[in-house]
Scaffold this motif. Structure first.
Motif, mmCIF file in Angstrom:
data_model
loop_
_atom_site.group_PDB
_atom_site.id
_atom_site.type_symbol
_atom_site.label_atom_id
_atom_site.label_comp_id
_atom_site.label_asym_id
_atom_site.label_seq_id
_atom_site.Cartn_x
_atom_site.Cartn_y
_atom_site.Cartn_z
ATOM 1 N N ILE A 198 22.031 2.019 8.354
ATOM 2 C CA ILE A 198 21.349 1.039 7.507
ATOM 3 C C ILE A 198 21.683 1.252 6.031
ATOM 4 O O ILE A 198 20.942 0.825 5.150
ATOM 5 C CB ILE A 198 19.822 1.074 7.723
ATOM 6 C CG1 ILE A 198 19.248 2.476 7.448
ATOM 7 C CG2 ILE A 198 19.459 0.603 9.121
ATOM 8 C CD1 ILE A 198 17.733 2.523 7.434
ATOM 9 N N SER A 199 22.787 1.903 5.774
ATOM 10 C CA SER A 199 23.206 2.132 4.388
ATOM 11 C C SER A 199 23.324 0.800 3.652
ATOM 12 O O SER A 199 24.001 -0.119 4.106
ATOM 13 C CB SER A 199 24.562 2.847 4.361
ATOM 14 O OG SER A 199 24.478 4.094 5.000
ATOM 15 N N GLY A 200 22.639 0.690 2.529
ATOM 16 C CA GLY A 200 22.690 -0.527 1.734
ATOM 17 C C GLY A 200 21.813 -1.656 2.234
ATOM 18 O O GLY A 200 21.743 -2.708 1.592
ATOM 19 N N LEU A 201 21.122 -1.446 3.362
ATOM 20 C CA LEU A 201 20.297 -2.503 3.944
ATOM 21 C C LEU A 201 18.812 -2.318 3.667
ATOM 22 O O LEU A 201 18.028 -3.254 3.826
ATOM 23 C CB LEU A 201 20.522 -2.575 5.465
ATOM 24 C CG LEU A 201 21.955 -2.830 5.925
ATOM 25 C CD1 LEU A 201 22.018 -2.814 7.441
ATOM 26 C CD2 LEU A 201 22.456 -4.158 5.377
ATOM 27 N N TYR A 230 9.813 -1.490 4.072
ATOM 28 C CA TYR A 230 10.808 -1.105 5.079
ATOM 29 C C TYR A 230 10.801 -2.049 6.283
ATOM 30 O O TYR A 230 11.142 -1.665 7.388
ATOM 31 C CB TYR A 230 10.591 0.364 5.469
ATOM 32 C CG TYR A 230 10.805 1.252 4.267
ATOM 33 C CD1 TYR A 230 12.077 1.385 3.704
ATOM 34 C CD2 TYR A 230 9.740 1.880 3.628
ATOM 35 C CE1 TYR A 230 12.281 2.137 2.562
ATOM 36 C CE2 TYR A 230 9.940 2.636 2.481
ATOM 37 C CZ TYR A 230 11.215 2.758 1.958
ATOM 38 O OH TYR A 230 11.418 3.499 0.813
ATOM 39 N N ARG A 231 10.364 -3.286 6.022
ATOM 40 C CA ARG A 231 10.474 -4.394 6.973
ATOM 41 C C ARG A 231 9.798 -4.109 8.308
ATOM 42 O O ARG A 231 10.341 -4.397 9.375
ATOM 43 C CB ARG A 231 11.946 -4.752 7.197
ATOM 44 C CG ARG A 231 12.682 -5.103 5.921
ATOM 45 C CD ARG A 231 14.138 -5.371 6.179
ATOM 46 N NE ARG A 231 14.892 -5.443 4.940
ATOM 47 C CZ ARG A 231 16.219 -5.549 4.873
ATOM 48 N NH1 ARG A 231 16.922 -5.586 5.988
ATOM 49 N NH2 ARG A 231 16.836 -5.602 3.717
ATOM 50 N N THR A 232 8.633 -3.528 8.244
ATOM 51 C CA THR A 232 7.849 -3.318 9.448
ATOM 52 C C THR A 232 6.396 -3.596 9.127
ATOM 53 O O THR A 232 6.063 -4.023 8.012
ATOM 54 C CB THR A 232 8.038 -1.875 9.982
ATOM 55 O OG1 THR A 232 7.381 -1.759 11.247
ATOM 56 C CG2 THR A 232 7.475 -0.840 9.027
ATOM 57 N N THR A 233 5.501 -3.413 10.082
ATOM 58 C CA THR A 233 4.087 -3.686 9.867
ATOM 59 C C THR A 233 3.265 -2.899 10.870
ATOM 60 O O THR A 233 3.803 -2.129 11.670
ATOM 61 C CB THR A 233 3.800 -5.204 9.994
ATOM 62 O OG1 THR A 233 2.444 -5.460 9.593
ATOM 63 C CG2 THR A 233 4.019 -5.687 11.410
ATOM 64 N N VAL A 250 12.271 5.424 13.324
ATOM 65 C CA VAL A 250 12.231 6.485 12.322
ATOM 66 C C VAL A 250 13.331 6.209 11.307
ATOM 67 O O VAL A 250 14.493 6.029 11.672
ATOM 68 C CB VAL A 250 12.458 7.870 12.963
ATOM 69 C CG1 VAL A 250 12.445 8.961 11.891
ATOM 70 C CG2 VAL A 250 11.408 8.152 14.036
ATOM 71 N N TYR A 251 12.958 6.162 10.037
ATOM 72 C CA TYR A 251 13.912 5.904 8.958
ATOM 73 C C TYR A 251 14.417 7.248 8.429
ATOM 74 O O TYR A 251 13.628 8.141 8.140
ATOM 75 C CB TYR A 251 13.248 5.134 7.825
ATOM 76 C CG TYR A 251 12.632 3.817 8.259
ATOM 77 C CD1 TYR A 251 13.335 2.618 8.143
ATOM 78 C CD2 TYR A 251 11.341 3.775 8.781
ATOM 79 C CE1 TYR A 251 12.770 1.417 8.539
ATOM 80 C CE2 TYR A 251 10.761 2.575 9.181
ATOM 81 C CZ TYR A 251 11.484 1.404 9.064
ATOM 82 O OH TYR A 251 10.921 0.217 9.462
ATOM 83 N N ALA A 303 18.388 5.222 1.948
ATOM 84 C CA ALA A 303 18.225 4.938 3.377
ATOM 85 C C ALA A 303 19.591 4.958 4.047
ATOM 86 O O ALA A 303 20.514 4.289 3.594
ATOM 87 C CB ALA A 303 17.560 3.583 3.564
ATOM 88 N N ARG A 304 19.700 5.720 5.129
ATOM 89 C CA ARG A 304 21.002 5.868 5.786
ATOM 90 C C ARG A 304 20.995 5.470 7.263
ATOM 91 O O ARG A 304 21.932 4.828 7.730
ATOM 92 C CB ARG A 304 21.474 7.314 5.652
ATOM 93 C CG ARG A 304 21.719 7.774 4.222
ATOM 94 C CD ARG A 304 22.900 7.063 3.589
ATOM 95 N NE ARG A 304 24.101 7.269 4.353
ATOM 96 C CZ ARG A 304 24.899 8.345 4.249
ATOM 97 N NH1 ARG A 304 24.588 9.305 3.370
ATOM 98 N NH2 ARG A 304 25.989 8.454 4.973
ATOM 99 N N LEU A 305 19.965 5.894 7.986
ATOM 100 C CA LEU A 305 19.965 5.675 9.432
ATOM 101 C C LEU A 305 18.610 5.202 9.928
ATOM 102 O O LEU A 305 17.580 5.473 9.317
ATOM 103 C CB LEU A 305 20.337 6.967 10.177
ATOM 104 C CG LEU A 305 21.674 7.611 9.867
ATOM 105 C CD1 LEU A 305 21.767 8.974 10.530
ATOM 106 C CD2 LEU A 305 22.827 6.712 10.316
ATOM 107 N N LEU A 306 18.637 4.499 11.052
ATOM 108 C CA LEU A 306 17.418 4.091 11.735
ATOM 109 C C LEU A 306 17.472 4.643 13.147
ATOM 110 O O LEU A 306 18.370 4.298 13.931
ATOM 111 C CB LEU A 306 17.308 2.561 11.772
ATOM 112 C CG LEU A 306 16.021 1.997 12.373
ATOM 113 C CD1 LEU A 306 14.824 2.323 11.475
ATOM 114 C CD2 LEU A 306 16.132 0.484 12.573
ATOM 115 N N LEU A 307 16.557 5.551 13.460
ATOM 116 C CA LEU A 307 16.486 6.142 14.796
ATOM 117 C C LEU A 307 15.594 5.274 15.655
ATOM 118 O O LEU A 307 14.423 5.066 15.336
ATOM 119 C CB LEU A 307 15.918 7.561 14.731
ATOM 120 C CG LEU A 307 16.572 8.550 13.776
ATOM 121 C CD1 LEU A 307 15.873 9.903 13.861
ATOM 122 C CD2 LEU A 307 18.066 8.697 14.080
#
Length: 199
Positions: free
Chosen positions: A32-35, A141-144, A164-165, A173-177
């Motif tokens: 998710i780099s840059g996202l 972080y686009r969640t709720t 997990v961010y 921000a680099r990865l989304l687990l």
């Protein structure tokens, strides 16, 4: 026929190897780099103190939203993260901090949150805030999250994301687990991230 096929086979092999080892980095988790925006928050720690990213600056940070009354997803996720960190090379294990943010501030007092977080290891930090601040942070972080209707005893469930961010040492921000990754895959990604950004 065989001589004509040989160049084609060699070309396909080279392209396959290029896809595996060249170009973009290969991660098990979603890149998710840059996202997503960088790590930024002002929350309440288990001692009642204000906590910001500066308190864990220089570490890889794992941001996870949950609550201590969670019957299955939260304890399973935190256990898997602990296993993944424990599988890291010894030099990297102290470089990873898990930020467990409770989205159930009504029940998760700092004391309760501290006891819960410590069960999963020394590098798990329990955090929370008032609901409006939590809404802003999860939106970032686009969640709720949401609350079910309480039962006769006043108990209720909290819906939340299981993702997990992962933020690098500089807070990017680099990865989304996401569910489905093995602890070994998570550990490999964390080791890669730790090694590339270690000063």
């Amino acid at each position: 026929m065989t001589n004509r096929l040989l160049p084609l086979i060699l070309t396909v092999s080279v392209l396959a190897l290029t896809g595996c080892f060249g170009g973009e980095e290969q991660w098990h988790a979603k890149d998710i780099s840059g996202l997503m925006p960088e790590l930024e928050f002002e929350l309440v720690g288990t001692g009642g103190q204000t906590v910001t990213p500066k308190d864990s600056a220089g570490n890889i940070r794992l941001l996870y939203f949950g609550f201590t009354s969670c019957p299955d997803v939260c304890p399973t996720t935190l256990t898997d993260l602990r296993k993944a960190v424990n599988q890291l090379p010894p030099d990297y294990r102290d470089d990873v901090t898990t930020l467990f943010v409770s989205v159930d501030p009504q029940r998760d007092t700092p004391e309760r949150l501290g006891s819960y977080a410590s069960f999963f290891g020394d590098h798990v930090v329990g955090l929370t805030a008032a609901e409006p601040e939590l809404r802003e942070l999860t939106k970032r972080y686009r969640t709720t999250f949401g609350y079910d209707e309480p039962d006769a005893d006043g108990n209720y469930n909290v819906s939340h994301s299981s993702a997990v961010y992962v933020f690098d040492r500089s807070g990017k921000a680099r990865l989304l687990l996401r569910p489905g990754l093995t602890t070994q895959q998570v550990s490999e990604d964390l080791a890669h991230l730790a090694s590339e950004s270690r000063s």
